[in-house]
Design an enzyme around this catalytic site. Structure first.
Site, PDB file in Angstrom:
ATOM      1  N   ASP A   1     -11.036  -8.117   7.658  1.00 11.13           N
ATOM      2  CA  ASP A   1     -12.438  -8.084   7.219  1.00 11.13           C
ATOM      3  C   ASP A   1     -13.079  -9.461   7.375  1.00 11.13           C
ATOM      4  O   ASP A   1     -14.223  -9.589   7.804  1.00 11.13           O
ATOM      5  CB  ASP A   1     -12.546  -7.651   5.745  1.00 11.13           C
ATOM      6  CG  ASP A   1     -12.760  -6.145   5.604  1.00 11.13           C
ATOM      7  OD1 ASP A   1     -12.322  -5.402   6.503  1.00 11.13           O
ATOM      8  OD2 ASP A   1     -13.357  -5.716   4.595  1.00 11.13           O
TER       9      ASP A   1
ATOM     10  N   ASP B   1      -3.207 -18.042   2.522  1.00  7.35           N
ATOM     11  CA  ASP B   1      -4.378 -18.697   1.938  1.00  7.35           C
ATOM     12  C   ASP B   1      -4.952 -19.724   2.919  1.00  7.35           C
ATOM     13  O   ASP B   1      -6.166 -19.847   3.079  1.00  7.35           O
ATOM     14  CB  ASP B   1      -4.067 -19.322   0.566  1.00  7.35           C
ATOM     15  CG  ASP B   1      -2.726 -20.035   0.507  1.00  7.35           C
ATOM     16  OD1 ASP B   1      -1.982 -20.023   1.512  1.00  7.35           O
ATOM     17  OD2 ASP B   1      -2.415 -20.618  -0.551  1.00  7.35           O
TER      18      ASP B   1
ATOM     19  N   LYS C   1       3.270 -15.377   3.034  1.00  2.00           N
ATOM     20  CA  LYS C   1       3.193 -16.197   1.819  1.00  2.00           C
ATOM     21  C   LYS C   1       4.633 -16.579   1.463  1.00  2.00           C
ATOM     22  O   LYS C   1       5.138 -16.279   0.376  1.00  2.00           O
ATOM     23  CB  LYS C   1       2.497 -15.385   0.707  1.00  2.00           C
ATOM     24  CG  LYS C   1       2.180 -16.156  -0.563  1.00  2.00           C
ATOM     25  CD  LYS C   1       1.076 -17.176  -0.404  1.00  2.00           C
ATOM     26  CE  LYS C   1       0.901 -17.985  -1.691  1.00  2.00           C
ATOM     27  NZ  LYS C   1       0.007 -19.149  -1.520  1.00  2.00           N
TER      28      LYS C   1
ATOM     29  N   ASP D   1      -5.276  -6.429   5.958  1.00  3.02           N
ATOM     30  CA  ASP D   1      -6.471  -5.732   5.474  1.00  3.02           C
ATOM     31  C   ASP D   1      -7.559  -6.760   5.145  1.00  3.02           C
ATOM     32  O   ASP D   1      -8.707  -6.646   5.573  1.00  3.02           O
ATOM     33  CB  ASP D   1      -6.096  -4.919   4.219  1.00  3.02           C
ATOM     34  CG  ASP D   1      -7.244  -4.044   3.720  1.00  3.02           C
ATOM     35  OD1 ASP D   1      -8.179  -3.780   4.493  1.00  3.02           O
ATOM     36  OD2 ASP D   1      -7.191  -3.630   2.537  1.00  3.02           O
TER      37      ASP D   1
ATOM     38  N   TYR E   1       0.815  -1.220   0.000  1.00  2.79           N
ATOM     39  CA  TYR E   1       0.000   0.000   0.000  1.00  2.79           C
ATOM     40  C   TYR E   1       0.850   1.273   0.000  1.00  2.79           C
ATOM     41  O   TYR E   1       0.329   2.358  -0.230  1.00  2.79           O
ATOM     42  CB  TYR E   1      -0.971   0.023   1.202  1.00  2.79           C
ATOM     43  CG  TYR E   1      -2.030  -1.063   1.161  1.00  2.79           C
ATOM     44  CD1 TYR E   1      -1.953  -2.113   0.244  1.00  2.79           C
ATOM     45  CD2 TYR E   1      -3.110  -1.051   2.027  1.00  2.79           C
ATOM     46  CE1 TYR E   1      -2.907  -3.109   0.208  1.00  2.79           C
ATOM     47  CE2 TYR E   1      -4.076  -2.041   1.998  1.00  2.79           C
ATOM     48  CZ  TYR E   1      -3.966  -3.087   1.087  1.00  2.79           C
ATOM     49  OH  TYR E   1      -4.921  -4.070   1.055  1.00  2.79           O
TER      50      TYR E   1
HETATM   51  C1  IPM Z   1      -8.993  -0.399   6.182  1.00  3.72           C
HETATM   52  C2  IPM Z   1      -9.449   0.159   4.872  1.00  3.72           C
HETATM   53  C3  IPM Z   1      -8.316   0.984   4.297  1.00  3.72           C
HETATM   54  C4  IPM Z   1      -7.115   0.063   4.141  1.00  3.72           C
HETATM   55  C5  IPM Z   1      -8.641   1.690   2.986  1.00  3.72           C
HETATM   56  C6  IPM Z   1      -9.860   2.570   3.132  1.00  3.72           C
HETATM   57  C7  IPM Z   1      -7.475   2.441   2.437  1.00  3.72           C
HETATM   58  O1  IPM Z   1      -9.835  -0.860   4.021  1.00  3.72           O
HETATM   59  O2  IPM Z   1      -8.698   0.380   7.100  1.00  3.72           O
HETATM   60  O3  IPM Z   1      -8.921  -1.619   6.296  1.00  3.72           O
HETATM   61  O4  IPM Z   1      -7.080  -0.721   3.216  1.00  3.72           O
HETATM   62  O5  IPM Z   1      -6.230   0.114   4.969  1.00  3.72           O
HETATM   63 MG    MG Z   2      -9.845  -2.791   4.912  1.00  7.97          MG
END
Ligand code: IPM
Ligand code: MG
Length: 361
Positions: free
Chosen positions: A255, A227, A195, A251, A146
């Protein structure tokens, strides 16, 4: 104690949820005799609309002069919002990446907890979710893919895009140390996710994590490929304590981990640097579809405020008061729409804030 807090209401449901979190902080301040001073700054789309950029230098300076930052959420609907017609470095997300870098917030803590009271919301079968789970994802936040160099070029009429993934050993070591430190205060297990069967950056990651582990003989270390980890999170989430991983893997996995709890609207996060300074924000996004409708769940932001009291100000008693008020509201049967279940009373964002405040007083 005097607490100087910079707030970033941001976009979408951000302003509503931050308002509720401030209400809760004020109740804590009154009860325990603290003085909260808030200064708001603009970031993301809200800043684009006023300044043409997602984050200004002045906003960064204001954040730096505080003891901690409390954020709502940033960003809009990526298909319909005009913010996404702008070049990538001027879009809302660039503001968030920018402030993380400017404040050196390299350690992102994302707890994923299955609340007993919300066990029904868990999408996993009961034999898998067992007696609940409680893991923490320690995500590296200022390096890797990133923040690497990126470009899109055209070579011989063919469009080509390049992103670079770089880590040096110091970046890996400092996040590994944070991961092991926190594991020591929990169930003493670190699962380092990489990985390493493909990527050089992952092989270095694994080697440095092994070195750091030598200083923590009391903490169990295991390595897992990313994975496989994605699979294990739905197969047996109870096996995890601290998941230590790089930026992009963290990231994605955070989620996933939040989804298996079934209640992303409940999950807080902290982004820390080497000092006590931190930025605290809910793990969820800006939910533009329900913005301004008093439908959002403010609990993740309220719990982020609790993390702020705990990690940046060492106010454990005050943080505990918030955490137990939240649990009590759930036990009393109140739910926002996202965590609603049969037999409970559905409430809006403001009411949820009020109910939590009542249980702190
Ligand atoms: C998070 C979000 C951010 C990231 C985005 C909005 C840049 O998805 O905080 O997880 O990927 O870090
Ligand atoms: Mg995110």
């Amino acid at each position: 104690m005097e607490l100087k807090i910079t707030c970033i209401p941001g976009d979408g449901i951000g302003p509503e949820i931050v308002t509720e979190a401030k209400k809760v902080l004020d109740a804590v301040a009154e009860k325990y005799g603290h003085d909260m001073q808030y200064t708001d700054i603009l970031m993301g789309g809200a800043s684009i609309d006023v300044h043409g950029v997602p984050l200004t230098d002045e906003a960064v300076e204001t954040a730096k002069s505080a003891d901690a930052v409390l954020m709502g959420s940033i960003g809009g609907d990526t298909t319909t919002s005009p913010w996404y017609k702008l070049p990538p470095n001027l879009r809302p997300e660039a503001g968030l990446l920018g402030i993380r870098k400017a404040l050196n917030l390299f350690a992102n803590l994302r707890p994923a907890v299955l609340y007993e009271e919300l066990a029904q919301a868990c999408p996993l079968k009961q034999e898998i979710s067992g007696n609940g789970f409680d893991m923490l994802i320690m995500r590296e936040l200022t390096g890797g893919l990133y923040f690497g160099e990126r470009k899109t070029v055209e070579e011989n009429g063919v469009r080509k895009a390049v992103d670079t993934l770089t880590y040096d050993e110091n970046e890996i070591r400092r996040i590994a140390v944070k991961g092991f430190d926190i594991a020591r205060k929990r169930r003493k297990k670190v699962t380092s996710v990489d990985k390493a069967n493909v990527l050089d950056s992952s092989r270095l990651w694994r080697a440095v994590v092994e070195e750091v582990a030598k200083d923590y003989p009391d903490v169990t270390l295991e390595h897992m490929l990313v994975d496989n980890c994605a699979m294990q999170l739905v197969k047996d989430p109870t096996q995890f304590d601290v998941i230590l991983t790089e930026n992009m893997f963290g990231d994605i996995l955070s989620d996933e981990a939040s989804m298996v709890t079934g209640s992303i609207g409940m999950l807080a996060s902290a982004s820390l640097n080497d000092t006590r300074f931190g930025l605290y924000e809910p793990s969820h996004g800006s939910a533009p579809d329900i913005a301004g409708k008093d439908m959002a769940n403010p609990i993740a932001t309220i719990l982020s405020a609790s993390m702020m009291l705990r990690y940046s100000f060492d106010l454990d008693k005050e943080a505990d008061a918030i955490d137990s008020a939240v649990k009590q509201v759930l036990r009393d049967g109140y739910r926002t729409g996202d965590i609603m279940s049969e037999g409970c009373e559905k409430v809006g964002c403001k009411k949820m804030g009020d109910l939590i405040v009542e249980r702190i007083k």
